[in-house]
Write a protein that holds these residues in place. Sequence first.
Motif, PDB file in Angstrom:
ATOM      1  N   LYS A 363       8.369  -3.123   6.985  1.00 13.09           N
ATOM      2  CA  LYS A 363       7.888  -4.497   6.826  1.00 13.09           C
ATOM      3  C   LYS A 363       8.276  -5.314   8.049  1.00 13.09           C
ATOM      4  O   LYS A 363       9.323  -5.084   8.656  1.00 13.09           O
ATOM      5  CB  LYS A 363       8.482  -5.152   5.579  1.00 13.09           C
ATOM      6  N   ALA A 364       7.404  -6.251   8.381  1.00 13.50           N
ATOM      7  CA  ALA A 364       7.703  -7.175   9.467  1.00 13.50           C
ATOM      8  C   ALA A 364       6.836  -8.416   9.281  1.00 13.50           C
ATOM      9  O   ALA A 364       5.750  -8.353   8.691  1.00 13.50           O
ATOM     10  CB  ALA A 364       7.452  -6.535  10.820  1.00 13.50           C
ATOM     11  N   LYS A 365       7.342  -9.532   9.815  1.00 11.65           N
ATOM     12  CA  LYS A 365       6.584 -10.789   9.746  1.00 11.65           C
ATOM     13  C   LYS A 365       6.530 -11.383  11.152  1.00 11.65           C
ATOM     14  O   LYS A 365       7.561 -11.604  11.788  1.00 11.65           O
ATOM     15  CB  LYS A 365       7.245 -11.768   8.780  1.00 11.65           C
ATOM     16  N   ILE A 366       5.320 -11.607  11.627  1.00 13.72           N
ATOM     17  CA  ILE A 366       5.120 -12.207  12.942  1.00 13.72           C
ATOM     18  C   ILE A 366       4.530 -13.592  12.706  1.00 13.72           C
ATOM     19  O   ILE A 366       3.368 -13.721  12.319  1.00 13.72           O
ATOM     20  CB  ILE A 366       4.168 -11.355  13.798  1.00 13.72           C
ATOM     21  N   THR A 367       5.335 -14.620  12.912  1.00 13.81           N
ATOM     22  CA  THR A 367       5.027 -15.976  12.437  1.00 13.81           C
ATOM     23  C   THR A 367       4.695 -15.867  10.951  1.00 13.81           C
ATOM     24  O   THR A 367       5.530 -15.416  10.187  1.00 13.81           O
ATOM     25  CB  THR A 367       3.914 -16.636  13.273  1.00 13.81           C
ATOM     26  N   ASP A 368       3.485 -16.241  10.527  1.00 16.50           N
ATOM     27  CA  ASP A 368       3.152 -16.066   9.109  1.00 16.50           C
ATOM     28  C   ASP A 368       2.214 -14.882   8.887  1.00 16.50           C
ATOM     29  O   ASP A 368       1.573 -14.762   7.840  1.00 16.50           O
ATOM     30  CB  ASP A 368       2.538 -17.351   8.535  1.00 16.50           C
ATOM     31  N   ASN A 369       2.132 -14.001   9.875  1.00 20.86           N
ATOM     32  CA  ASN A 369       1.338 -12.774   9.749  1.00 20.86           C
ATOM     33  C   ASN A 369       2.244 -11.652   9.251  1.00 20.86           C
ATOM     34  O   ASN A 369       3.283 -11.372   9.847  1.00 20.86           O
ATOM     35  CB  ASN A 369       0.743 -12.382  11.096  1.00 20.86           C
ATOM     36  N   LYS A 370       1.846 -11.002   8.174  1.00 18.65           N
ATOM     37  CA  LYS A 370       2.688  -9.970   7.563  1.00 18.65           C
ATOM     38  C   LYS A 370       2.082  -8.581   7.739  1.00 18.65           C
ATOM     39  O   LYS A 370       0.863  -8.391   7.665  1.00 18.65           O
ATOM     40  CB  LYS A 370       2.886 -10.265   6.080  1.00 18.65           C
ATOM     41  N   ILE A 371       2.979  -7.613   7.968  1.00 16.21           N
ATOM     42  CA  ILE A 371       2.591  -6.204   8.066  1.00 16.21           C
ATOM     43  C   ILE A 371       3.482  -5.410   7.127  1.00 16.21           C
ATOM     44  O   ILE A 371       4.706  -5.610   7.105  1.00 16.21           O
ATOM     45  CB  ILE A 371       2.770  -5.671   9.495  1.00 16.21           C
TER      46      ILE A 371
END
Length: 873
Positions: A363-371
């Motif tokens: 899991k990772a969050k780039i700003t409010d983009n989630k993967i």
Amino acid sequence: MLKKAISIVSIILLIVIISAIAVPYIYQNQIKEEVLKYANKNYDGKIEVEDYSMSLFSNFPNFTFSLKNVNVHNNLGEEFISIEKFGIALNTSAIVFDNKIDINSIELIKPTINYALTETSEDKKEETEPIAKSTDENTEQESGSENGFSLNITNYSIVDANINIVDEKGNDFIKLNNLNHSGNGEFINDVLNLKTNTFIEKVNFWSGKSNMLKDAEIKGDLNLNIDLQNGIYTLLNNNIGVNNIVLNWQGVIKQIDESLNINLKFNTPNSTFKDLLQLVPEEYNKDLKDVTAKGEFKIDGEVNGLYNNNTMPAFKMSTTVKNSSIKYADLPESIDDINFLFNINKPQGNDLDKISVNLKTFKAKITDNKISANFYSENLITDPFIKVGFKANLDFAKIKKAIPLEKDEELNGIINADISLEGILSDLEKEQYQKFTANGLIEMKHFVYKSKMFKNDVLIKNASLTITPKFISLNKFNFKLGESDISATGKIKKYLEFAMKDEELFATLDIKSNTFNGSDFIPVEENEPNNSEENKNTTPTAEEPFEVVIIPAKINFNNTISIKNFKYETINATNVKGNIKIKNQSAYLNNTKMNIFDGTMLVNGKYSSKDSLNPTMNFKYDATKISIKKIATTFNVVDQIAPIAKQTGGKISAKFTMTSKLDNTMSPVMKTLNSRGNLKTHNVNLKETDFIKDLSKTLKTSELTKNPTMKDVNISFVITNGLLKVHPFNVKIQELNAKIGGTSDIDKQTLNLDVDMDFPRKYLGAEINKSIDKALAFAKQFKSDIKISDKIDVSGKIKGNISAPKYSLTYGDEKAATPEKYLKGLADKEIKKAKKDGGKKAVKEAEKYIKNLDEEEVKDLEKKANNLFKSLF
């Protein structure tokens, strides 16, 4: 008497001592020569030693021995080992009085090793590997405990070693700089205690062109206790570290009959997420130098169970990244909530099919983009079971606030993906798709990528992929780069078999384009200007030549293409339609038609990159009424075969095959070029060609340059290994009829042609023809039937360089060197004939005429006639 005995003993001892000191020095050269002679005799190479020394009393009771500047060469004469100094110090008193080998020190100073792994060296190694002498299986070795033997090494060391290992076959390279290793050990009554310390200042590992490990620092400590009597090996707090990641090992290995019972554990107790990032290969970590990284990183594992010829121990390893983040110094946002849990598990036994791989969490969050992603697989060898999940909602306008782009790069657009797969691979192979779960959708909208790599922006208006168990469907794809546009639909099959079992990947695509400009897809060199305002007036640099196009293995694509306008540099084609198939590392053009060079062309053929160093082509062309000048100006190979083509006007139709190997610029290797076919000309104008100009000079006439046109000509040719053979063909240029045939070495750019011509007499010029007519008119006064043909037979050779050929011509059956000599010879024949056959009639007529003349007038007329005939030319 006692005093005398003591004196004698003292003298003897003194002699012994002096001898012990002196002998090594007195005979050191002989000793050195004999030792090197023996060593080189038993070594397939050469060993050189600059100097050596040994002494018993300089450090009594220690015996010291040293070598300086040792060089070892292999059987090819290459130096692969050099040692600045090797030394050993041995306590002799311990051997004499304690039955113990006590080595004070062993040192190896500044050794350098260069070793190349090749197929040849491996084969040689296998052939020349020394075979240990066999011993009786029942022979029992004396144990240390029975004879009280012990070995003690106070210190041994390797100082500042440099090691280079090249695997030429695998294209790998390992370089170790400043390796320092030291240790000490004690061997008493079958028990060995060994402690070592290793430190390597720089370790580099290249795989191909990639620097996988750059300037890494490696250190390690080994604490080992070996009980030979009981077969127990104990690892006590051993560790090895790469940069700041230190892996601890501890446990026990015990020998039980023919097996080893292994019980080992390993972990990384103090590593962090930032330490992990330091191991990212250089080509991927350029932007990681100035980042702030936080979070946990940990590896735990164990090896438990029996190891022998029939079984392997169980293995477990877990890698964890927890609550981690990355923040680039120059960017406002960060990548947060990075969590990663990955497990590998193998039970006891040799069945590798029971290994399971489990990515439980990513899991990772780039700003409010989630993967988020997960992956699980087992039965990897026989029939893999997989379970995959992936979700991502990415807005690149926001992502670029947290992930850096290259200078001059821009990235915008949205990608949404939701994919889930679960099932057994054999169900897909059996086409039992209902048993396999596969759902997914990937969408891309308004994607824009700008880079200095391309002169124009990459635009993807929209794209959509649907995933099913049977195939991936490309529902739509609308792409634009510069003036090039592409739209495509199609299906990709066997994608999971390709990913999991390295089987063939199948695809059928329908590709359309209104305009396709190949120049749009060629990356811009670093020193080549792009379309920016500041570079509009800059002169572009010369383009780099093509590199070999490598077609991937395991790809089976069947594509239909329809391009309304195709452009690449000087090539312009319209209505390009056909089929392109990719299979077996080859690309096939099938019935590909196009309007090109003011005519039409049909192409079938194959390009293969199976041999990446020597790719091949095999094509068949059918061209109808194409411009000779345009095709010669466009294709280098045509210019090499016939440079005259660029200077002509007119068209040709041709059918021919062509095969050749290609070089590293994708150009034909002329010595391997083979071709066969025929071509037909259509009103070819030769006025501006060097051929006509040079031929006119040779023939001393300007008539050929007025409007030389070569009408319809049918030419058959064969090219064998770069040698062009043209079958003799007839050609008419104005009133000149010619037959031409011969050979041309395309690689050497040379000609060897034979030419036979019917050359019009009028092309010789007014002066020569005036003399001929005057002679004929005068001869008729004597009733002679002398005749000179309106045409002259000319034979010629065209030799030399294709771009500047040399012409040699001969005239008539007698092969006269010039037209004048030919005509003079012909006139001589006619005069003799006239004298023999027509002379009697001429004499009778002349007699009537002469009766009315006086003697002086007759003599003058005869003289003039004879002179005229003799000097006709």
